[in-house]
Design a protein around this motif. Structure first.
Motif, PDB file in Angstrom:
ATOM      1  N   PHE A  50      54.328  17.785 -10.230  1.00 15.55           N
ATOM      2  CA  PHE A  50      54.838  18.297  -8.959  1.00 15.55           C
ATOM      3  C   PHE A  50      56.278  18.754  -9.131  1.00 15.55           C
ATOM      4  N   LEU A  51      57.063  17.950  -9.855  1.00 15.69           N
ATOM      5  CA  LEU A  51      58.459  18.315 -10.104  1.00 15.69           C
ATOM      6  C   LEU A  51      58.557  19.527 -11.022  1.00 15.69           C
ATOM      7  N   LYS A  52      57.720  19.569 -12.060  1.00 10.02           N
ATOM      8  CA  LYS A  52      57.754  20.677 -13.015  1.00 10.02           C
ATOM      9  C   LYS A  52      57.339  21.993 -12.366  1.00 10.02           C
ATOM     10  N   LEU A  53      56.256  21.947 -11.605  1.00  5.93           N
ATOM     11  CA  LEU A  53      55.734  23.168 -10.984  1.00  5.93           C
ATOM     12  C   LEU A  53      56.599  23.635  -9.824  1.00  5.93           C
ATOM     13  N   GLY A  54      57.169  22.673  -9.094  1.00  9.20           N
ATOM     14  CA  GLY A  54      57.963  23.039  -7.916  1.00  9.20           C
ATOM     15  C   GLY A  54      59.402  23.396  -8.227  1.00  9.20           C
ATOM     16  N   GLY A  55      59.971  22.786  -9.262  1.00  8.01           N
ATOM     17  CA  GLY A  55      61.356  23.076  -9.632  1.00  8.01           C
ATOM     18  C   GLY A  55      62.328  22.838  -8.492  1.00  8.01           C
ATOM     19  N   LYS A  56      63.293  23.708  -8.389  1.00 13.66           N
ATOM     20  CA  LYS A  56      64.335  23.562  -7.366  1.00 13.66           C
ATOM     21  C   LYS A  56      63.795  23.753  -5.950  1.00 13.66           C
ATOM     22  N   LYS A  57      62.614  24.366  -5.840  1.00 15.64           N
ATOM     23  CA  LYS A  57      62.047  24.626  -4.517  1.00 15.64           C
ATOM     24  C   LYS A  57      61.522  23.358  -3.840  1.00 15.64           C
ATOM     25  N   SER A  77      48.132  19.130  -7.988  1.00 13.22           N
ATOM     26  CA  SER A  77      48.880  20.386  -8.057  1.00 13.22           C
ATOM     27  C   SER A  77      48.785  21.208  -6.781  1.00 13.22           C
ATOM     28  N   SER A  78      47.750  20.965  -5.971  1.00 11.99           N
ATOM     29  CA  SER A  78      47.610  21.736  -4.730  1.00 11.99           C
ATOM     30  C   SER A  78      48.705  21.416  -3.723  1.00 11.99           C
ATOM     31  N   ALA A  79      49.466  20.340  -3.945  1.00 17.67           N
ATOM     32  CA  ALA A  79      50.564  19.998  -3.040  1.00 17.67           C
ATOM     33  C   ALA A  79      51.762  20.922  -3.209  1.00 17.67           C
ATOM     34  N   VAL A  80      51.823  21.640  -4.316  1.00 15.88           N
ATOM     35  CA  VAL A  80      53.017  22.423  -4.637  1.00 15.88           C
ATOM     36  C   VAL A  80      53.083  23.736  -3.869  1.00 15.88           C
ATOM     37  N   MET A  81      52.004  24.503  -3.875  1.00 17.22           N
ATOM     38  CA  MET A  81      52.037  25.871  -3.360  1.00 17.22           C
ATOM     39  C   MET A  81      52.479  25.998  -1.903  1.00 17.22           C
ATOM     40  N   PRO A  82      52.004  25.163  -0.970  1.00 17.69           N
ATOM     41  CA  PRO A  82      52.488  25.303   0.403  1.00 17.69           C
ATOM     42  C   PRO A  82      54.003  25.160   0.519  1.00 17.69           C
ATOM     43  N   GLN A  83      54.568  24.225  -0.248  1.00 19.38           N
ATOM     44  CA  GLN A  83      56.001  23.987  -0.145  1.00 19.38           C
ATOM     45  C   GLN A  83      56.810  25.108  -0.789  1.00 19.38           C
ATOM     46  N   THR A  84      56.396  25.570  -1.951  1.00 16.04           N
ATOM     47  CA  THR A  84      57.144  26.653  -2.603  1.00 16.04           C
ATOM     48  C   THR A  84      57.012  27.953  -1.823  1.00 16.04           C
ATOM     49  N   THR A  85      55.869  28.176  -1.198  1.00 12.44           N
ATOM     50  CA  THR A  85      55.688  29.380  -0.375  1.00 12.44           C
ATOM     51  C   THR A  85      56.614  29.347   0.833  1.00 12.44           C
ATOM     52  N   LEU A  86      56.685  28.206   1.494  1.00 15.66           N
ATOM     53  CA  LEU A  86      57.601  28.072   2.634  1.00 15.66           C
ATOM     54  C   LEU A  86      59.043  28.287   2.202  1.00 15.66           C
ATOM     55  N   PHE A  87      59.409  27.765   1.045  1.00 13.42           N
ATOM     56  CA  PHE A  87      60.766  27.958   0.533  1.00 13.42           C
ATOM     57  C   PHE A  87      61.039  29.442   0.304  1.00 13.42           C
ATOM     58  N   ASP A  88      60.096  30.133  -0.315  1.00 11.84           N
ATOM     59  CA  ASP A  88      60.262  31.564  -0.585  1.00 11.84           C
ATOM     60  C   ASP A  88      60.384  32.377   0.698  1.00 11.84           C
ATOM     61  N   GLN A  89      59.770  31.879   1.762  1.00 11.15           N
ATOM     62  CA  GLN A  89      59.842  32.581   3.042  1.00 11.15           C
ATOM     63  C   GLN A  89      61.073  32.194   3.852  1.00 11.15           C
ATOM     64  N   GLY A  90      61.903  31.315   3.303  1.00  9.58           N
ATOM     65  CA  GLY A  90      63.179  31.000   3.938  1.00  9.58           C
ATOM     66  C   GLY A  90      63.249  29.690   4.684  1.00  9.58           C
ATOM     67  N   TYR A  91      62.183  28.878   4.637  1.00  5.89           N
ATOM     68  CA  TYR A  91      62.235  27.607   5.355  1.00  5.89           C
ATOM     69  C   TYR A  91      63.148  26.620   4.626  1.00  5.89           C
ATOM     70  N   ARG A  92      64.070  26.013   5.381  1.00  4.76           N
ATOM     71  CA  ARG A  92      65.008  25.061   4.797  1.00  4.76           C
ATOM     72  C   ARG A  92      65.028  23.722   5.528  1.00  4.76           C
TER      73      ARG A  92
END
Length: 383
Positions: free
Chosen positions: A250-257, A221-236
């Motif tokens: 990973f898919l459930k926690l990350g969702g569309k992000k 689960s620790s793989a999710v937060m860095p990616q979702t945080t970057l998404f929230d900050q606008g990284y595409r």
């Protein structure tokens, strides 16, 4: 004289028969509770599916939970060795936990089959690590697939964020070498703790470096937060993940992000797309079906790593039993030697070919390039 000779022969025959039918005791240590339970729980749930017979030997599994705590891992391991007199140990679930027990299994002469991510448990090979075998793909095998994809897609700059533990550190080392080979510049190199609740600072530094792509190296689960945080900050830009992210949560926690994520992992994530000719497909399919029947859900690949440990032992135990009786130091040494000679053994994760230098034994049959598409894992076809 004839009577004594006959009696001796009978006793020897009885002893050999008893040895042939002796019970082999295998310890299992999982992190089925605590911060890395998403990794450890499918491993614990796999234990009832492990082979109960290996040649003439019945196999008994003794399963303990270390609650994701490396100190508890050491206590569990010593209990299995000193009190249960086990012949081998499967586990533990976490890379730091495994690194912390290598010296103890080596001193006791008990083979350890570690279903962990970091290659540091078996590389570089040492006198202590010769007692450790790894049932996950080494980092370099996974990383090569990712960096070949980056090069084909024209990635020139890369941001990296990994856990501040053996898993993340070994990935940072492998990443640096492959990036240099592909002329990719690493413009950000960050770390975080698995239990952290925020990586805002690290992700802002990565964002500021404006990389073409980002590689996240974290298990479970620790793989999710860095990616979702970057998404929230606008990284595409393109985000890559390691095989540590290869689980449904990973898919459930990350969702569309996490849509569009590229990772390299075992065929278990995309079984329906794998040709029947693949040597691991039937084994992986049968294991998945049995796990789902028992637990009501599909297993994460981490469970498959534990199942493969059981398959490796099932093949090695009869070979070792020809040299010594289970429960003895001689049997454990013979078991270690037999594991090291594992050849073309198909498991759920790929095909194992162990050598004295390679205690993981995977080749390219043990990885697939995979993308997250419409919230599902799918084979990547643009590589």
């Amino acid at each position: 004289m004839l009577f004594r000779k006959a009696a001796s022969t009978l006793l020897l025959s009885a002893a050999c028969a008893a040895a042939a039918q002796a019970e082999v005791k295998i310890g299992v240590i999982t992190s089925s509770t605590g911060p890395i339970a998403l990794v450890g729980l499918p491993q614990k749930n796999t234990v009832p599916l492990l082979p109960a017979q290996a040649g003439d030997q019945a196999v008994k599994y003794i399963s303990l939970d270390d609650a994701s705590d490396p100190t508890a891992t050491v206590k569990a391991l010593k209990k299995l060795i000193d009190e249960e007199n086990v012949d081998a140990i499967i586990g533990p679930s976490g890379s730091p936990n495994a690194m912390g027990v290598i010296q103890f299994v080596a001193e006791a002469g008990v083979p350890l089959l570690a279903p962990v991510g970091t290659a540091a448990v078996v590389l570089p090979m040492t006198e202590q690590k010769k007692w450790v075998f790894k049932t996950t793909q080494n980092d370099d095998l996974i990383a090569k697939a990712l960096f070949e994809h980056m090069a084909k897609k024209g990635v020139k700059t890369l941001g990296f964020i990994g856990t501040s533990d053996p898993y993340g550190e070994n990935w940072a080392k492998v990443m640096a070498g492959l990036a240099a080979q592909q002329n990719i510049k690493v413009v950000a190199n960050e770390r975080f703790q698995r239990q952290d609740t925020s990586v805002t600072g690290q992700s802002l530094k990565i964002l500021a470096s404006r990389p073409d792509a980002v590689l996240v190296a974290a298990p479970g689960s620790s793989a999710v937060m860095p990616q979702t945080t970057l998404f929230d900050q606008g990284y595409r830009g393109q985000v890559y993940q390691t095989h540590g992210a290869a689980l449904q949560d990973f898919l459930k926690l990350g969702g569309k992000k996490v849509e569009g994520t590229v990772l390299a992992a075992s065929l278990m994530l995309v079984l329906d797309e794998i040709p029947d000719s693949h040597p691991s497909k039937k084994i992986a399919s049968d294991y998945t079906a049995a796990y789902e029947k028992l637990n009501g859900s599909k297993p994460a690949t981490f469970g498959g790593n534990t199942f493969d440990a059981g398959l490796l032992l099932q093949q090695a135990i009869p070979i070792a039993a020809k040299k010594a009786a289970p429960g003895t130091p001689e049997f454990r040494a013979a078991l270690r030697d037999a594991l090291e000679q594992s050849h073309e053994l198909a498991g759920t994760q790929g095909v194992y070919n162990m050598t004295p230098q390679d205690h993981s034994g995977f080749d390219e049959r043990g990885r697939e390039l995979i993308v997250v598409k419409n919230g599902n894992w799918m084979l990547l076809h643009d590589n």
